[in-house]
Design an enzyme around this catalytic site. Structure first.
Site, PDB file in Angstrom:
ATOM      1  N   ASN A   1      -2.976 -18.616 -33.772  1.00 33.07           N
ATOM      2  CA  ASN A   1      -3.525 -17.321 -34.324  1.00 33.07           C
ATOM      3  C   ASN A   1      -2.333 -16.390 -34.686  1.00 33.07           C
ATOM      4  O   ASN A   1      -2.840 -15.131 -35.119  1.00 33.07           O
ATOM      5  CB  ASN A   1      -4.094 -16.575 -32.901  1.00 33.07           C
TER       6      ASN A   1
ATOM      7  N   GLY B   1      -4.511 -10.663 -26.751  1.00 33.85           N
ATOM      8  CA  GLY B   1      -5.054 -11.499 -25.689  1.00 33.85           C
ATOM      9  C   GLY B   1      -5.187 -12.916 -25.803  1.00 33.85           C
ATOM     10  O   GLY B   1      -5.484 -13.691 -24.880  1.00 33.85           O
ATOM     11  N   ASP B   2      -5.024 -13.424 -26.920  1.00 35.40           N
ATOM     12  CA  ASP B   2      -4.984 -14.850 -27.381  1.00 35.40           C
ATOM     13  C   ASP B   2      -3.931 -15.323 -28.196  1.00 35.40           C
ATOM     14  O   ASP B   2      -4.344 -15.948 -29.252  1.00 35.40           O
ATOM     15  CB  ASP B   2      -6.040 -15.492 -27.696  1.00 35.40           C
ATOM     16  N   LEU B   3      -2.719 -14.952 -27.993  1.00 39.36           N
ATOM     17  CA  LEU B   3      -1.578 -14.793 -29.138  1.00 39.36           C
ATOM     18  C   LEU B   3      -0.827 -16.219 -28.769  1.00 39.36           C
ATOM     19  O   LEU B   3       0.543 -16.326 -28.556  1.00 39.36           O
ATOM     20  CB  LEU B   3      -0.755 -13.668 -28.689  1.00 39.36           C
ATOM     21  N   TRP B   4      -1.621 -17.322 -29.094  1.00 39.82           N
ATOM     22  CA  TRP B   4      -0.866 -18.475 -29.250  1.00 39.82           C
ATOM     23  C   TRP B   4      -0.554 -18.590 -30.775  1.00 39.82           C
ATOM     24  O   TRP B   4      -0.991 -18.034 -31.730  1.00 39.82           O
ATOM     25  CB  TRP B   4      -1.556 -19.788 -28.550  1.00 39.82           C
TER      26      TRP B   4
END
Length: 295
Positions: free
Chosen positions: A205, A199-202
């Site tokens: 992370n 969900g916040d896979l930049w």
């Protein structure tokens, strides 16, 4: 006592109380994250305690710590590398430390396969997740289950942050984004079942570990479209990205036309950045909307 000493003391006290283990040192890693050494003497650790080094993360808002723990545990169910949670309360999450390494082609291939396995683990519905309250960074998200991904993505992710950006005066021309939401059904590509998303896979992370694996941290976990995680990974760059995508596609082939939909899936995180940081992200978000419309 200096401000740094006060912070170190507060971290030491919180971790010692949560783990019931003495603390011997604290090093700040930035943004409320600390590396904490647990006390062990010449003859080993105190009875009933565990030594070594852990990572402690301080959360600012109620519910954030529980959401992070729930997300990590939800991802761990799919057998992907995430730090183990030692303890948490309403403010702090104490996790295992991941010994840092360097990105490699082999680790990137493993990341691609791990993401395919994570997504295949699925979710009960689009928008469902381990907690109803969730955050992407410091921005709140609502995990509200829905049966249809295009409508859910427009109504629960894109439009709420577009309104915030417009109200703040950060985006002058909302037209392209609004047109994406109007045409979302035709732009979304073939229907897929709900995937279990980080969900916040930049890239920030993804921790490249000394063990040769890529570890996932700081999830904004929910059920969504699997292309969203991959588009997010590409948004700010990722080492060996082509290798990650190739390994993923080999393990779980992507639907035709997925590359043309990258901008669509990047629209939500870009709008979040507009609201949190403003500036050039507004132009980037509008450009992504136009690219999505162009297909």
């Amino acid at each position: 006592m200096s401000a740094a000493e006060a912070v170190s003391g507060a971290v030491s006290q919180a971790v010692a109380e949560l783990l019931q283990t003495p603390v011997s040192g604290v090093v700040g890693l930035g943004d409320g994250v600390f590396e904490v050494d647990l006390a062990c003497g010449e003859f080993g650790c105190l009875a009933g305690t565990a030594g070594g080094t852990v990572v402690a993360k301080r959360h600012r808002l109620p519910g954030q710590a529980a959401a992070e723990v729930g997300g990590l545990e939800w991802l761990a169910e799919a057998a992907v590398p995430v730090p183990g949670v030692r303890a948490f309360d309403g403010t702090w999450v104490v996790m295992d430390q991941v010994e840092p390494g360097s990105p490699s082609r082999e680790a990137a291939e493993g990341l691609g396969r791990d993401l395919a396995r994570l997504h295949a683990a699925g979710a009960d519905a689009f928008g469902s997740g381990p907690t109803a309250e969730a955050w992407i960074g410091q921005a709140p998200m609502r995990n509200a289950p829905a049966a249809d991904w295009p409508r859910w993505y427009a109504e629960e992710r894109v439009l709420p942050y577009l309104r915030l950006a417009v109200d703040a005066g950060a985006i002058g021309d909302a037209g392209p984004v609004e047109r994406v939401c109007e045409r979302i059904g035709e732009l979304a590509g073939p229907a897929e079942p709900p995937a279990r998303l980080h969900g916040d896979l930049w890239n920030g992370n993804v921790l490249w570990g000394a063990d040769g694996r890529a570890w996932l941290i700081d999830p904004a976990a929910h059920g969504g479209h699997r292309e969203t995680d991959l588009a997010m990974l590409a948004l700010f760059g990722c080492p060996h990205l082509a290798t990650v995508l190739s390994a993923y596609d080999e393990a779980a082939p992507l639907a035709p036309g997925w590359r043309a939909r990258v901008a669509l899936h990047q629209l939500f995180p870009l709008l979040v950045h507009v609201v949190l940081f403003g500036g050039g992200y507004a132009r980037q978000a509008v450009s992504a909307a136009r690219a999505a419309l162009a297909g």
